[in-house]
Write an enzyme that holds these catalytic residues in place. Structure first.
Site, mmCIF file in Angstrom:
data_model
loop_
_atom_site.group_PDB
_atom_site.id
_atom_site.type_symbol
_atom_site.label_atom_id
_atom_site.label_comp_id
_atom_site.label_asym_id
_atom_site.label_seq_id
_atom_site.Cartn_x
_atom_site.Cartn_y
_atom_site.Cartn_z
ATOM 1 N N ASP A 196 0.841 -1.206 0.000
ATOM 2 C CA ASP A 196 0.000 0.000 0.000
ATOM 3 C C ASP A 196 0.869 1.246 0.000
ATOM 4 O OD1 ASP A 196 -2.340 1.871 1.054
ATOM 5 O OD2 ASP A 196 -3.241 -0.072 0.592
ATOM 6 N N HIS A 255 -3.316 5.957 4.020
ATOM 7 C CA HIS A 255 -4.164 4.852 3.585
ATOM 8 C C HIS A 255 -3.604 3.511 4.062
ATOM 9 C CE1 HIS A 255 -5.894 2.013 0.551
ATOM 10 N NE2 HIS A 255 -6.957 2.782 0.676
ATOM 11 N N SER A 435 -11.367 -0.604 -0.002
ATOM 12 C CA SER A 435 -10.047 -0.691 0.626
ATOM 13 C C SER A 435 -10.163 -1.152 2.071
ATOM 14 C CB SER A 435 -9.357 0.676 0.607
ATOM 15 O OG SER A 435 -8.895 1.004 -0.667
#
Length: 464
Positions: A196, A255, A435
């Site tokens: 990620d 994220h 996600s």
């Protein structure tokens, strides 16, 4: 009867060990792929190079390792080692002439093995055409930057309410994880990998479970546990708060820290945000502030198959993770050609690694699951639901039409709306998206494989 049964089991085990050893020491078989029909250079790449500048590209070679025999290796660690050895043997031999040619031309490049490919930088159209004409090159894919549709980065001014301990998060409870916890299964013995935007490894909800953290010695070892595949500017602003090729885990967006927390996070102070809080984790940064390249995604898969040290040396397949969480997509509309990534995901699954991917956030229309890695049969693709178990409007739907397969997707859904998890700076906050759904499933696999070690590496059975 018991003695007879034991002799039978021991004989079967001996045969399996002998067979596994024979397969592991055998020379890797090679499959010669045909060159693609028509123009071997991707159309968008040719168009980008045609303006007189230079582009980055992926050269896919014709030789490919035959991994069929890996299915006969029953022991997961031996299977990972076999796949790693087979891929690297073919890559080392077949890439040698091409690498020599690139060196002679002064072209910068980075070679990969999980996909037999070489990423080249700053090449002209004339050079592309010459490389594509080589007999050992099957096709030339784009390696242009890809901007992902990620949730907004974490704010610095997090609401004070979000910092209060909240107990077991609703998504973790909804999928039944606490029921396995009560039986003593919390992910112990399983390694969870996150590809990620990176991760803040020192976050209170994550630090204790980082495989590189040695609590008894108050020491951290990042070798074989972290890799930064971002070696230079991708998003175009010329700098990055994490720098490039960072030797220390870092998250330039937020994220990655959030999705990893959903998989394994727990600060032991009331923030029970993760599904498998006793699993160990490792990570690889494959995007720069939400902008990636196909080669960087491949590089993280390469690292996970046999994690290496901070210098990219000493790869060790024995340290490969059991499950990989992928909360990103590489859209065809932004120059991402799916062939190379498909090979990477398939190789990982063949090695016995469970690959989970988010379905995407372009719903509610049908046929909106259109980007790697979610489109692949080898990926367990995850859609998002809310607290009432309704499918989120943004959650992408199948079937997969972009590759003509009409494959039914997503494979499963999980909580993905208003999910509270770890944020950069040691904070907590809510984000929504597929996600957030994907790590619920990756964490569930970690719980199952913690409870049932006999299933580790049995990806198909586990998926069922």
């Amino acid at each position: 009867m018991m003695r007879s049964l034991c002799r039978s089991l021991l004989s079967s085990l001996a045969l399996a060990l002998v067979l596994g050893s024979a397969i592991f020491t055998a020379e890797a078989a090679t499959v010669r792929l045909p060159r693609v029909a028509g123009d071997p250079i991707a159309a968008d790449l040719r168009a980008a190079a045609g303006h007189g500048g230079t582009v980055d590209a992926l050269l896919l070679l014709r030789d490919e390792a035959d991994l069929t025999a890996a299915n006969l290796v029953a022991v997961r660690t031996a299977r990972v080692a076999f796949v790693h050895r087979a891929l690297h043997a073919v890559a080392a031999t077949s890439q040698r002439p091409l690498r020599a040619a690139l060196d002679a031309l002064g072209i910068r490049y980075r070679a990969y093995a999980i996909v037999n490919a070489i990423a080249v930088e700053d090449v002209t159209l004339e050079q592309l055409e010459a490389l594509a004409a080589r007999d050992d090159v099957a096709e030339v894919e784009s390696d242009l930057p890809v901007r992902l549709d990620l949730p907004a980065p974490a704010r610095a001014d997090v609401d004070a309410q979000a910092m209060l301990p909240a107990g077991i998060e609703w998504g973790v409870a909804r999928i039944g994880a606490p029921e396995l916890w009560d039986l003593g299964y919390r992910g112990g013995g399983v390694v969870y990998a996150s590809a990620d935007t990176g991760v803040q490894w020192s976050h209170p909800a994550l630090k204790r479970r980082y495989r590189g953290w040695k609590a008894a010695r108050e020491k951290v070892e990042h070798d074989h546990n972290w890799w930064d595949a971002i070696h230079a500017d991708i998003d175009g602003n010329g700098s990055n708060p994490c720098g490039f090729s960072s030797a220390t885990p870092c998250d330039d967006h937020g994220h990655g820290t959030h999705v990893l927390g959903i998989g394994v996070g727990d600060d032991r102070m009331g923030n029970q945000i993760g599904v498998a809080p006793r699993a160990k984790w490792i990570a690889c940064r494959n995007m720069e502030n939400g902008v990636g390249r196909p080669s960087r995604y491949i590089e993280c898969f390469d690292f996970f198959l046999a994690p290496w040290d901070a210098n990219g040396l000493d790869p060790d397949p024995a340290r490969a993770p059991h499950v990989i969480g992928n909360s990103w997509s590489c859209t065809p509309s932004e120059s991402c050609v799916p062939n190379s990534l498909r090979k990477a995901v398939k190789a990982a699954r063949t090695a016995g690694i469970f690959v989970v991917g988010s379905a995407g956030n372009t719903g509610p229309g049908c046929g909106t699951i259109d980007a790697p890695p979610a489109i692949y049969d080898a990926t367990v693709s995850v859609g998002a639901t809310d607290a009432s178990d309704a499918l989120a409007p943004f959650s992408s739907r199948g079937p997969v039409t972009v590759d003509g397969s009409h494959r039914l997707k997503p494979d499963i859904t999980a909580p993905g709306v208003a999910i509270r998890s770890s944020m950069r700076g040691g904070t907590y906050g809510e984000l929504s998206g597929t996600s957030m759904a994907a790590p619920h499933v990756a964490g569930a696999v970690a719980l199952l494989w913690s409870a049932r070690p006999d299933l580790r590496g049995a990806v198909g059975v586990t998926e069922d």
